[in-house]
Design a protein around this motif. Sequence first.
Motif, PDB file in Angstrom:
ATOM      1  N   SER A 340      41.116  36.171  38.073  1.00 53.87           N
ATOM      2  CA  SER A 340      41.466  37.580  37.907  1.00 53.87           C
ATOM      3  C   SER A 340      42.896  37.910  38.310  1.00 53.87           C
ATOM      4  CB  SER A 340      40.508  38.457  38.721  1.00 53.87           C
ATOM      5  OG  SER A 340      40.793  38.382  40.112  1.00 53.87           O
ATOM      6  N   LEU A 341      43.509  37.080  39.131  1.00 51.68           N
ATOM      7  CA  LEU A 341      44.864  37.390  39.597  1.00 51.68           C
ATOM      8  C   LEU A 341      45.852  37.511  38.440  1.00 51.68           C
ATOM      9  CD1 LEU A 341      45.446  35.387  42.894  1.00 51.68           C
ATOM     10  CD2 LEU A 341      45.352  37.856  42.575  1.00 51.68           C
ATOM     11  N   LYS A 342      45.659  36.707  37.407  1.00 49.52           N
ATOM     12  CA  LYS A 342      46.528  36.809  36.238  1.00 49.52           C
ATOM     13  C   LYS A 342      46.396  38.192  35.610  1.00 49.52           C
ATOM     14  CE  LYS A 342      45.856  31.872  35.255  1.00 49.52           C
ATOM     15  NZ  LYS A 342      45.296  30.890  34.293  1.00 49.52           N
ATOM     16  N   GLY A 343      45.176  38.704  35.589  1.00 50.42           N
ATOM     17  CA  GLY A 343      44.946  40.021  35.021  1.00 50.42           C
ATOM     18  C   GLY A 343      45.480  41.135  35.899  1.00 50.42           C
ATOM     19  N   VAL A 344      45.395  40.956  37.213  1.00 47.80           N
ATOM     20  CA  VAL A 344      45.892  41.977  38.135  1.00 47.80           C
ATOM     21  C   VAL A 344      47.386  42.202  37.920  1.00 47.80           C
ATOM     22  CG1 VAL A 344      46.301  42.517  40.571  1.00 47.80           C
ATOM     23  CG2 VAL A 344      44.108  41.580  39.858  1.00 47.80           C
ATOM     24  N   ASP A 345      48.119  41.128  37.697  1.00 44.79           N
ATOM     25  CA  ASP A 345      49.558  41.240  37.469  1.00 44.79           C
ATOM     26  C   ASP A 345      49.885  42.033  36.206  1.00 44.79           C
ATOM     27  OD1 ASP A 345      50.134  39.819  39.748  1.00 44.79           O
ATOM     28  OD2 ASP A 345      50.285  37.888  38.738  1.00 44.79           O
ATOM     29  N   LYS A 346      48.894  42.140  35.313  1.00 46.66           N
ATOM     30  CA  LYS A 346      49.097  42.880  34.066  1.00 46.66           C
ATOM     31  C   LYS A 346      48.412  44.247  34.106  1.00 46.66           C
ATOM     32  CE  LYS A 346      49.316  38.563  31.408  1.00 46.66           C
ATOM     33  NZ  LYS A 346      48.671  37.760  30.346  1.00 46.66           N
ATOM     34  N   GLY A 347      48.012  44.672  35.315  1.00 50.53           N
ATOM     35  CA  GLY A 347      47.373  45.968  35.448  1.00 50.53           C
ATOM     36  C   GLY A 347      45.867  45.926  35.422  1.00 50.53           C
ATOM     37  N   GLY A 348      45.289  44.731  35.495  1.00 48.99           N
ATOM     38  CA  GLY A 348      43.832  44.605  35.491  1.00 48.99           C
ATOM     39  C   GLY A 348      43.230  44.756  36.869  1.00 48.99           C
ATOM     40  N   LYS A 349      41.998  44.246  37.016  1.00 55.29           N
ATOM     41  CA  LYS A 349      41.249  44.431  38.257  1.00 55.29           C
ATOM     42  C   LYS A 349      41.086  43.112  39.000  1.00 55.29           C
ATOM     43  CE  LYS A 349      38.457  48.091  36.136  1.00 55.29           C
ATOM     44  NZ  LYS A 349      37.092  48.477  35.724  1.00 55.29           N
ATOM     45  N   LEU A 350      41.067  43.216  40.317  1.00 59.41           N
ATOM     46  CA  LEU A 350      40.695  42.062  41.123  1.00 59.41           C
ATOM     47  C   LEU A 350      39.192  41.858  40.980  1.00 59.41           C
ATOM     48  CD1 LEU A 350      41.654  39.981  43.341  1.00 59.41           C
ATOM     49  CD2 LEU A 350      40.706  41.595  44.982  1.00 59.41           C
ATOM     50  N   ALA A 351      38.774  40.617  40.780  1.00 54.05           N
ATOM     51  CA  ALA A 351      37.355  40.323  40.608  1.00 54.05           C
ATOM     52  C   ALA A 351      36.789  39.773  41.902  1.00 54.05           C
ATOM     53  CB  ALA A 351      37.161  39.322  39.471  1.00 54.05           C
ATOM     54  N   PRO A 352      36.056  40.580  42.663  1.00 54.47           N
ATOM     55  CA  PRO A 352      35.506  40.090  43.925  1.00 54.47           C
ATOM     56  C   PRO A 352      34.314  39.186  43.707  1.00 54.47           C
ATOM     57  CG  PRO A 352      34.728  42.304  43.498  1.00 54.47           C
ATOM     58  CD  PRO A 352      35.670  41.958  42.385  1.00 54.47           C
ATOM     59  N   THR A 353      33.982  38.414  44.712  1.00 52.70           N
ATOM     60  CA  THR A 353      32.770  37.602  44.678  1.00 52.70           C
ATOM     61  C   THR A 353      31.885  38.013  45.849  1.00 52.70           C
ATOM     62  OG1 THR A 353      33.713  35.866  46.075  1.00 52.70           O
ATOM     63  CG2 THR A 353      34.036  35.647  43.721  1.00 52.70           C
ATOM     64  N   HIS A 354      30.597  37.724  45.731  1.00 55.41           N
ATOM     65  CA  HIS A 354      29.630  38.008  46.806  1.00 55.41           C
ATOM     66  C   HIS A 354      29.410  39.494  47.027  1.00 55.41           C
ATOM     67  CE1 HIS A 354      29.431  33.821  48.040  1.00 55.41           C
ATOM     68  NE2 HIS A 354      30.733  33.792  47.991  1.00 55.41           N
ATOM     69  N   PHE A 355      30.215  40.349  46.424  1.00 53.74           N
ATOM     70  CA  PHE A 355      30.101  41.776  46.688  1.00 53.74           C
ATOM     71  C   PHE A 355      29.640  42.518  45.444  1.00 53.74           C
ATOM     72  CE2 PHE A 355      33.886  39.844  48.589  1.00 53.74           C
ATOM     73  CZ  PHE A 355      33.386  39.671  49.862  1.00 53.74           C
ATOM     74  N   ALA A 356      29.086  41.772  44.504  1.00 51.29           N
ATOM     75  CA  ALA A 356      28.746  42.370  43.223  1.00 51.29           C
ATOM     76  C   ALA A 356      27.684  43.458  43.345  1.00 51.29           C
ATOM     77  CB  ALA A 356      28.275  41.293  42.254  1.00 51.29           C
ATOM     78  N   ASP A 357      26.843  43.406  44.357  1.00 52.95           N
ATOM     79  CA  ASP A 357      25.796  44.416  44.471  1.00 52.95           C
ATOM     80  C   ASP A 357      26.211  45.591  45.345  1.00 52.95           C
ATOM     81  OD1 ASP A 357      25.747  43.005  46.828  1.00 52.95           O
ATOM     82  OD2 ASP A 357      23.572  42.944  47.001  1.00 52.95           O
ATOM     83  N   LEU A 358      27.521  45.689  45.589  1.00 57.35           N
ATOM     84  CA  LEU A 358      28.033  46.832  46.332  1.00 57.35           C
ATOM     85  C   LEU A 358      28.973  47.622  45.433  1.00 57.35           C
ATOM     86  CD1 LEU A 358      28.872  45.078  49.707  1.00 57.35           C
ATOM     87  CD2 LEU A 358      26.797  46.299  49.085  1.00 57.35           C
TER      88      LEU A 358
END
Length: 487
Positions: A340-358
């Motif tokens: 996801s870091l590549k996408g963040v640099d282009k205005g995207g979102k950080l993709a978290p792990t383990h926290f998907a149900d929050l």
Amino acid sequence: MEERASGVEVNDLIYFLRRLLGNPLTRSVIRRLGPPKNIVKLLGIYAGVEEPTNLKERTLSSTLTLILSKAASRFGVEEESLRNGLKDAYMRRGVANVLLGIAYYGITRPQRLYAPFMVVWDFTKRCNLRCKHCYANAGPFPAPDELTLDQKLEVLRQLDEAGVAALSFSGGEPLMSPDFWIVARKAAETGMYVSVATNGTLIRPDVAERLKQIGVRYVEVSLDSPYPEDHDRFRGVRGAWERSVQGIKNAKSAGLEVGIATTVTKMNYKQLPEMIELAKELKVDRFIAFNFIPTGRGKEIVEMDLSPRERYEVLELLYEELTSGELQAFSTSPIYAVVSLKGVDKGGKLAPTHFADLNIPDEYMAAGFALGEFLGGCGAGRIYCSIEHNGDIQPCVFMPIVVGNVLKDGFLNVWQNNELFNKLRDRDSHYCSFCPYRYICGGCRARAYAYYGDPLGPDPSCEFNERLWEELISEVKSAHEAGILQR
């Protein structure tokens, strides 16, 4: 562009809070506030949902109000929005945990916490399915050493006192335990974010309504294929797919947030586009691709694991879906944050792990490296841990290493003092220490343990470790040829 701006503000806010809380004097003051519940109450006073009961609370709440007001003004955050966010008890518990983590341990990468943010509780070994990959080796009967109701309530009391923000009930199948309804209700009453990981087959309309009534906020249903016959074969019971899909519909009708969890293997990874379309048709809130971990019964199907290239293909597909905005798409693979870091640099979102149900707001997911290093990828023994049916504590449900027992050793004592937990929190001391992404990813520690018997070893999921993966595949083929593994 708006999301990117929000991300910059979040990074600035993290920097500001770290500077503020990194001050030894400030850290000392926070430690003197007492246990997590004290800070949770002060945050509640600030949010307007609690009232001070003595002079000390009035004084401390005034100080906290001044700090938060100045911080909100500095970063252009509407204070009303800040107060509204803190009206949610689970948010207050989470913030208190972070404050105490910095107060006791200082600024770390990734950040150490006073208590786990989330605990996954394998509540029972009873299950009505016979899944090929089951890490718990669950079956139709409860284990002889399953905790009594009184013991389960004592476990909950300790989690509450520690300040745990989120509690996820898993199993086995938690809905098969009569005690679930009592303990889950009480967990919700403490202010914890309560979720349930289930196969969904038991969620009749009345069950869905009851889940909503007792305070469950999120239900995660396992579904491994858009094709009933493939899912049923993997889950070991004919008709399971139909019942799971109906369970999803019933949960949505009751007003619950619902996610679909798919364990990704060679059997189904090419079906993921169709799975995502099914998730949209069912109008679920999120889709989570689970790392396959060869543990429990999963050891018998190790050859179904994805190669690093196949896994990267899956993660890129998920991230494309996440950025489209149609469906929240996550993975339990820590490598997802790197993708996801590549996408963040282009205005995207950080993709978290383990926290998907929050519920992580979009503006927080728009942040980059600072938030990534704070969350820290693999959360095993660092931001979350698991509790077994008998009270045993493990770093992760997929990592069967018992580090203590809640009733015998005390939950918070084990969390703060266990040697393995402390090693897992130090990304500079294990195999991934050479990697520039070690603080935002850190590799899946459960996979390292499953393949190498060393939770600090290499994660063969990573494209940097493709050579190791090829060696493992060669060993598996040799074992098949020698008759050591069954096909």
